[in-house]
Scaffold this motif. Structure first.
Motif, short mmCIF file in Angstrom:
data_model
loop_
_atom_site.label_atom_id
_atom_site.label_comp_id
_atom_site.label_asym_id
_atom_site.label_seq_id
_atom_site.Cartn_x
_atom_site.Cartn_y
_atom_site.Cartn_z
N SER A 1 0.58 -1.19 -0.09
CA SER A 1 -0.41 -0.34 0.25
C SER A 1 0.78 1.17 -0.08
O SER A 1 0.56 2.15 -0.60
CB SER A 1 -1.40 -0.17 1.37
OG SER A 1 -1.59 1.42 1.67
N ASP B 1 1.89 1.84 -2.97
CA ASP B 1 1.26 2.48 -4.62
C ASP B 1 0.71 1.21 -5.46
O ASP B 1 0.30 1.44 -5.86
CB ASP B 1 0.96 3.14 -4.67
CG ASP B 1 1.85 4.53 -4.36
OD1 ASP B 1 0.72 4.71 -3.60
OD2 ASP B 1 2.35 5.59 -3.91
N HIS C 1 -1.39 -1.14 -5.15
CA HIS C 1 -2.80 -1.20 -4.34
C HIS C 1 -2.80 -2.73 -4.94
O HIS C 1 -4.07 -3.27 -3.46
CB HIS C 1 -3.44 -0.23 -4.89
CG HIS C 1 -3.06 1.25 -5.10
ND1 HIS C 1 -2.95 1.05 -3.60
CD2 HIS C 1 -2.51 2.38 -5.55
CE1 HIS C 1 -2.34 3.01 -3.32
NE2 HIS C 1 -2.79 3.24 -5.17
N LYS D 1 -7.98 5.24 -1.68
CA LYS D 1 -6.40 6.21 -2.96
C LYS D 1 -6.90 5.02 -4.02
O LYS D 1 -7.21 6.59 -5.28
CB LYS D 1 -5.23 5.10 -2.31
CG LYS D 1 -4.55 5.74 -1.69
CD LYS D 1 -3.25 4.27 -0.94
CE LYS D 1 -2.60 5.34 -0.20
NZ LYS D 1 -1.29 4.53 0.67
#
Length: 91
Positions: free
Chosen positions: A32, A35, A37, A67
């Motif tokens: 996370s 990034d 995801h 996000k």
């Protein structure tokens, strides 16, 4: 200790020998922060699969969905977290 790549390597190795909800969770959190995801979602879900009452995993799952701007999934994850800890101020 601010060495996420090293930690990630160790957690990935750890789940080969002894997969635990905590190891899956920590991998998800590291991904996370990087990034990554889809990877984060995968490992956070694995943590929940192993421990269906893992508040922090649901909470971080909601954060990743935020996000990604997937509001329905974020709400679903935060609602699950809130059901586990109804008085948690963070939620």
């Amino acid at each position: 200790q601010q060495h996420p790549q090293q930690a990630l390597k160790h957690f990935l190795k750890a789940i080969e020998k002894n997969p635990t909800p905590e190891a899956y969770y920590n991998i998800g959190v590291i991904y996370s922060y990087q990034d990554r995801h889809d990877d984060a979602l995968h490992y956070l879900r694995k943590a929940i699969e192993e421990n269906p009452v893992y508040f922090s995993a649901y909470n971080n799952l909601g954060t990743v969905y935020l996000k990604l701007q997937n509001i329905p999934k974020a709400i679903e994850s935060f609602t699950a977290a809130l059901a586990l800890e109804p008085n948690n101020a963070e939620i």
